[in-house]
Design an enzyme around this catalytic site. Structure first.
Site, PDB file in Angstrom:
ATOM      1  N   CYS B  82       0.817  -1.216   0.000  1.00  0.00           N
ATOM      2  CA  CYS B  82       0.000   0.000   0.000  1.00  0.00           C
ATOM      3  C   CYS B  82       0.854   1.271   0.000  1.00  0.00           C
ATOM      4  O   CYS B  82       0.368   2.340  -0.332  1.00  0.00           O
ATOM      5  CB  CYS B  82      -0.974  -0.007   1.180  1.00  0.00           C
ATOM      6  SG  CYS B  82      -0.177  -0.308   2.735  1.00  0.00           S
ATOM      7  N   ARG B  84       4.090   1.378  -1.556  1.00  0.00           N
ATOM      8  CA  ARG B  84       5.094   1.424  -2.625  1.00  0.00           C
ATOM      9  C   ARG B  84       4.787   0.413  -3.729  1.00  0.00           C
ATOM     10  O   ARG B  84       4.207  -0.651  -3.461  1.00  0.00           O
ATOM     11  CB  ARG B  84       6.487   1.168  -2.065  1.00  0.00           C
ATOM     12  CG  ARG B  84       6.707  -0.223  -1.517  1.00  0.00           C
ATOM     13  CD  ARG B  84       8.082  -0.391  -0.892  1.00  0.00           C
ATOM     14  NE  ARG B  84       8.187   0.380   0.333  1.00  0.00           N
ATOM     15  CZ  ARG B  84       8.987   1.435   0.486  1.00  0.00           C
ATOM     16  NH1 ARG B  84       9.763   1.807  -0.491  1.00  0.00           N
ATOM     17  NH2 ARG B  84       9.019   2.095   1.624  1.00  0.00           N
ATOM     18  N   GLU B 143       9.027  -0.668  10.833  1.00  0.00           N
ATOM     19  CA  GLU B 143       7.966  -1.697  10.866  1.00  0.00           C
ATOM     20  C   GLU B 143       8.498  -3.014  10.290  1.00  0.00           C
ATOM     21  O   GLU B 143       9.350  -3.002   9.388  1.00  0.00           O
ATOM     22  CB  GLU B 143       6.736  -1.200  10.097  1.00  0.00           C
ATOM     23  CG  GLU B 143       7.042  -0.754   8.684  1.00  0.00           C
ATOM     24  CD  GLU B 143       6.224  -1.481   7.651  1.00  0.00           C
ATOM     25  OE1 GLU B 143       5.663  -2.525   8.005  1.00  0.00           O
ATOM     26  OE2 GLU B 143       6.163  -1.011   6.511  1.00  0.00           O
ATOM     27  N   THR B 144       7.982  -4.103  10.795  1.00  0.00           N
ATOM     28  CA  THR B 144       8.510  -5.412  10.408  1.00  0.00           C
ATOM     29  C   THR B 144       7.731  -6.030   9.251  1.00  0.00           C
ATOM     30  O   THR B 144       8.217  -6.943   8.593  1.00  0.00           O
ATOM     31  CB  THR B 144       8.462  -6.384  11.596  1.00  0.00           C
ATOM     32  OG1 THR B 144       7.152  -6.338  12.155  1.00  0.00           O
ATOM     33  CG2 THR B 144       9.473  -5.990  12.652  1.00  0.00           C
ATOM     34  N   GLN B 145       6.533  -5.519   9.020  1.00  0.00           N
ATOM     35  CA  GLN B 145       5.673  -6.114   7.995  1.00  0.00           C
ATOM     36  C   GLN B 145       6.342  -6.094   6.619  1.00  0.00           C
ATOM     37  O   GLN B 145       6.225  -7.034   5.841  1.00  0.00           O
ATOM     38  CB  GLN B 145       4.358  -5.339   7.945  1.00  0.00           C
ATOM     39  CG  GLN B 145       3.249  -6.062   7.205  1.00  0.00           C
ATOM     40  CD  GLN B 145       1.990  -5.194   7.096  1.00  0.00           C
ATOM     41  OE1 GLN B 145       2.005  -4.015   7.437  1.00  0.00           O
ATOM     42  NE2 GLN B 145       0.928  -5.786   6.622  1.00  0.00           N
ATOM     43  N   GLN B 149       6.795  -8.671   3.341  1.00  0.00           N
ATOM     44  CA  GLN B 149       6.298  -8.340   1.997  1.00  0.00           C
ATOM     45  C   GLN B 149       7.419  -8.474   0.962  1.00  0.00           C
ATOM     46  O   GLN B 149       7.174  -8.928  -0.161  1.00  0.00           O
ATOM     47  CB  GLN B 149       5.717  -6.925   2.007  1.00  0.00           C
ATOM     48  CG  GLN B 149       4.402  -6.844   2.780  1.00  0.00           C
ATOM     49  CD  GLN B 149       3.969  -5.406   3.054  1.00  0.00           C
ATOM     50  OE1 GLN B 149       4.795  -4.514   3.241  1.00  0.00           O
ATOM     51  NE2 GLN B 149       2.663  -5.181   3.093  1.00  0.00           N
ATOM     52  N   GLY B 217     -16.029   1.253  26.120  1.00  0.00           N
ATOM     53  CA  GLY B 217     -16.183   2.063  24.910  1.00  0.00           C
ATOM     54  C   GLY B 217     -15.854   1.224  23.683  1.00  0.00           C
ATOM     55  O   GLY B 217     -14.745   0.688  23.603  1.00  0.00           O
ATOM     56  N   ALA B 218     -16.815   1.114  22.778  1.00  0.00           N
ATOM     57  CA  ALA B 218     -16.597   0.278  21.591  1.00  0.00           C
ATOM     58  C   ALA B 218     -16.514   1.121  20.326  1.00  0.00           C
ATOM     59  O   ALA B 218     -16.866   0.680  19.234  1.00  0.00           O
ATOM     60  CB  ALA B 218     -17.710  -0.772  21.473  1.00  0.00           C
ATOM     61  N   MET B 221     -11.404   3.835  18.790  1.00  0.00           N
ATOM     62  CA  MET B 221     -10.240   3.550  19.637  1.00  0.00           C
ATOM     63  C   MET B 221     -10.464   2.281  20.462  1.00  0.00           C
ATOM     64  O   MET B 221      -9.552   1.453  20.617  1.00  0.00           O
ATOM     65  CB  MET B 221      -9.973   4.753  20.549  1.00  0.00           C
ATOM     66  CG  MET B 221      -8.784   4.583  21.472  1.00  0.00           C
ATOM     67  SD  MET B 221      -7.248   4.306  20.597  1.00  0.00           S
ATOM     68  CE  MET B 221      -6.862   5.972  20.105  1.00  0.00           C
TER      69      MET B 221
END
Lengths: 246, 458
Positions: B82, B84, B143-145, B149, B217-218, B221
């Site tokens: 998303c 690059r 970030e490790t994702q 990828q 709280g739903a 957040m």
């Protein structure tokens, strides 16, 4: 050997603190601790002699306590509590250094010890002291980390030290182990050992340990209060280590 | 074996190893591998551009099937996420051909994205691949994702045989990514509020396994935090909301237990972690509520997170016991900022290891390019030695086998000593672009051909 051990422990104390900031220095802490430990081991075997001597002089008993604390450090290296070394090694070096200074000022006394019970008692007291010292080290780590979390200023200890609950648990367990060993020492001492350990002084320490555990497990003390109490109790017990045989 | 050698050196060694040849043979020597990367990423291209030229997995498969349209390519890997879309190409392929190929895949004229393009070749392309894999080119630093990828993109290309001569580049890029995450703190410590809540709770409670959490709280957040908490193998997760239907919907999705707001006081005493993020105007969790719920358990570790504005949790709760921690949204953001600063400090260490990896990659690539020249030179010298030995032995028939062996060993030693310095120099030249003409000069000076076979056996 003593000089090498002193240099090794001094270096280990220094590098173990530096490695908190620069992890690559960890290897120097390990090398220094290894040097100190091996030198001390050789010294214990060659110059002090085996159990008969080192359990009956102050500098001998402190040396064994220091040796055991460093052994504990090696064990911790294999666990998730690796950062223990950054606190334990300076404490260990302080004990070693104080003992060296005292030995220089007051030559070591050979103390009266008769029979296996006396030696077993003293060995148990020693193990108990080691357990309380490590417990106090965990307490110091707890206080440092908690301070950062409470002040919302996350710095070194936030990142490098284990969770507060883990430190608190380790602190409590080691104090409990120390107390159990001390109970055993008291039982052996009361069973008639002609001993270097005065049962009434040991009884005072036992009562102190009992008090620590009572407030922890019955009074459900946790956190900084418990950490402070553990440090205080350990300080008294270490003072006993230095003072009892003299 | 040497078939034929003439002292003049005009005839070659016939087994296809080296030949005394002219320009034609020299031109057969394999050219240096050209690696380039062309793409767009979050730094220069807004989302509306990135989404137009991004490739779906199906499109990437089709691209690999049609890769021969790019004349001269010797390897292709396409990385499309998303943030690059990048084409890694090996071989002498003009930039225009890559862009034309890309246009044909996404059916978007290059004018629409050319201003956001970046392009790099050689060491810069390798450096870029490694920076991407290490996460220092990512929108969320470290970030490790992205490492996964990159690996997936490589494996996808490998599955269809498209990787070609990019294999070593991706080997090094993936290694750099792993080293970055293993040897530095670039990927450690949370950079989002959701992750920071988990991180902070773990700093106090240790593992969250078998712990109980309550999310009040739903909303957006609340959902985010609940999802993060749900990955922690909790014993129980409660979700409370003013609208029970909403808490039930989220609880169903996460396997949690829904609650209405009035039920909060009944479960708050069980919760090790409480996160409140409602839009209520007043306090949702009061000091009295917590004190009553924790009666006799005030010395247990608990973490309250108040992510609401205005605040939901009475600040006095933090003073009930030293083992109770209360962080509001500013406190959590302070931790996130400290973590971000820590990651930024780790960038220098990552860049240093990337420099090492790029150099190692260049050396390997350079060595692979210079290796045929070295082999050819050695083979030629060996062939000459063999031929001259043959002549010498024919003139000295009285030599014993032992004497012949001594003479052979001496000549071999002389040859090896003489060749050592040129070979060391050529290996050094191989990683320096400016020295490439020297290697070509060696080829011409010694009239070497392309040679990849081992030297003949004496």
């Amino acid at each position: 050997m003593v000089a090498l051990a002193s240099a090794g422990y001094g270096g280990a104390a220094l590098f173990s603190v530096v490695q908190l900031y620069r992890p690559r220095w960890e290897v120097w802490a390990l090398v220094s601790a290894g040097l100190g430990w091996v030198s001390e081991t050789l010294w214990l075997f060659t110059h002090v002699g085996l159990a008969m001597v080192f359990l009956t002089t102050r500098n001998g008993t402190v040396a064994v306590a220091v040796w055991t604390l460093v052994a504990f450090f090696w064990l911790a290296q294999r666990s998730s509590l690796k950062s223990l070394g950054s606190f334990l090694l300076p404490v260990t070096f302080a004990l070693w250094g104080i003992d060296r200074v005292l030995t220089f000022i007051f030559p070591p006394l050979m103390l009266f010890a008769a029979g296996w019970r006396a030696h077993v008692t003293w060995a148990l007291v020693l193990a108990s002291v080691v357990s309380f010292v490590v417990s106090a080290v965990f307490a110091i780590m707890y206080v440092e980390k908690e301070r950062e979390l409470k002040k919302r200023r996350v710095r070194l200890f936030y990142y490098r030290l284990p969770a507060l609950a883990v430190l608190d648990r380790a602190m409590g367990r080691l104090a409990a182990i120390g107390f159990a060993i001390m109970t055993a020492a008291l039982v052996v001492a009361l069973s008639g050992a002609a001993t270097i350990v005065h049962p009434w002084r040991l009884g005072v320490l036992w009562a102190l340990g009992a008090g620590v555990l009572t407030v922890r497990y019955h009074g459900r003390w946790r956190g900084p209060r418990m950490a402070s109490l553990t440090m205080l109790a350990s300080l008294v017990i270490v003072a006993y280590l230095f003072g009892a045989p003299a | 074996m040497v078939d034929d050698v003439e002292a003049s050196g005009n005839l070659g060694y016939h087994e296809g190893k080296w030949r005394i040849a002219g320009d034609e043979a020299i031109s057969e020597v394999k050219a240096a591998l050209k690696i380039q990367v062309v793409g767009i990423n979050h730094r220069d291209a807004p989302l509306m551009v990135r989404e137009r030229v991004a490739l779906t997995p199906d499109q990437i498969e089709r691209a690999y099937a049609r890769r021969q349209q790019m004349a001269g390519q010797e390897g292709l890997v396409i990385l499309s996420t998303c943030n690059r879309t990048e084409f890694y190409v090996a071989g002498d392929v003009p930039l225009d051909a890559i862009l034309a190929f890309w246009e044909s895949l996404v059916l978007v004229p290059r004018e629409e994205f050319i201003n956001a393009l970046f392009w790099a070749e050689g060491p810069e392309a390798a450096d870029h691949a490694m920076r991407v894999a290490a996460g220092i080119d990512s929108m969320v630093l470290g970030e490790t994702q992205i490492l996964g990828q990159v690996k997936t993109a490589y494996q996808m290309a490998q599955a269809v045989g498209a990787v070609g001569r990019l294999h070593r580049l991706f080997h090094y890029a993936l290694r750099a990514g792993k080293r970055a995450h293993h040897e530095t703190e670039i990927g450690r410590n949370a950079l989002s509020v959701g992750h920071a809540v988990i991180e902070l709770a773990k700093k106090v409670l240790g593992s969250l396994e078998r712990k109980t959490a309550l999310v009040i709280g739903a909303g957006e957040m609340g959902q985010l935090v609940a999802r993060h908490l749900n990955t922690q193998s909790l014993a129980r997760l409660y979700i409370a909301n003013r609208s029970l239907a909403r808490s039930e919907s989220l609880a169903r999705e996460l396997g949690a237990q829904p609650l209405a707001l009035p039920e909060v006081p009944t479960v708050i005493g069980q919760a090790d972690v409480v996160v409140s993020c409602t839009t209520a105007p007043g306090m949702v969790v009061t000091r009295e509520m917590v004190q009553s719920a924790l009666e006799g358990h005030l010395n247990e570790f608990r973490f309250f997170f108040d992510l609401a504005v205005p605040r939901d949790i009475d600040p006095a709760i933090g003073r009930l016991s030293a083992t109770i921690f209360l962080y509001d949204v500013d406190d959590v953001m302070r931790v996130v900022d400290a973590n971000r600063a820590k990651r930024e400090r780790a960038v220098a260490a990552v860049e240093q290891l990337i420099v090492e990896e790029v150099q190692a990659f260049q050396e390997e690539m350079g060595a692979s390019e210079v290796a045929p020249v070295i082999r050819s030179l050695r083979n030629k010298a060996e062939a000459i030695r063999q031929a001259e030995l043959k002549k010498a032995f024919s003139r000295l028939p009285s030599l014993t086998e032992e004497e012949r062996a001594v003479v052979a060993a001496t000549t071999r030693l002389m040859m090896n000593k003489w060749l050592n310095d040129p070979m060391v120099a050529m290996r050094r030249w191989s990683i320096d672009d400016q020295k490439q003409p020297y290697i070509q000069a060696v080829r011409e000076l010694f009239r070497l051909g392309d040679d990849s076979e081992p030297a003949p056996v004496e």
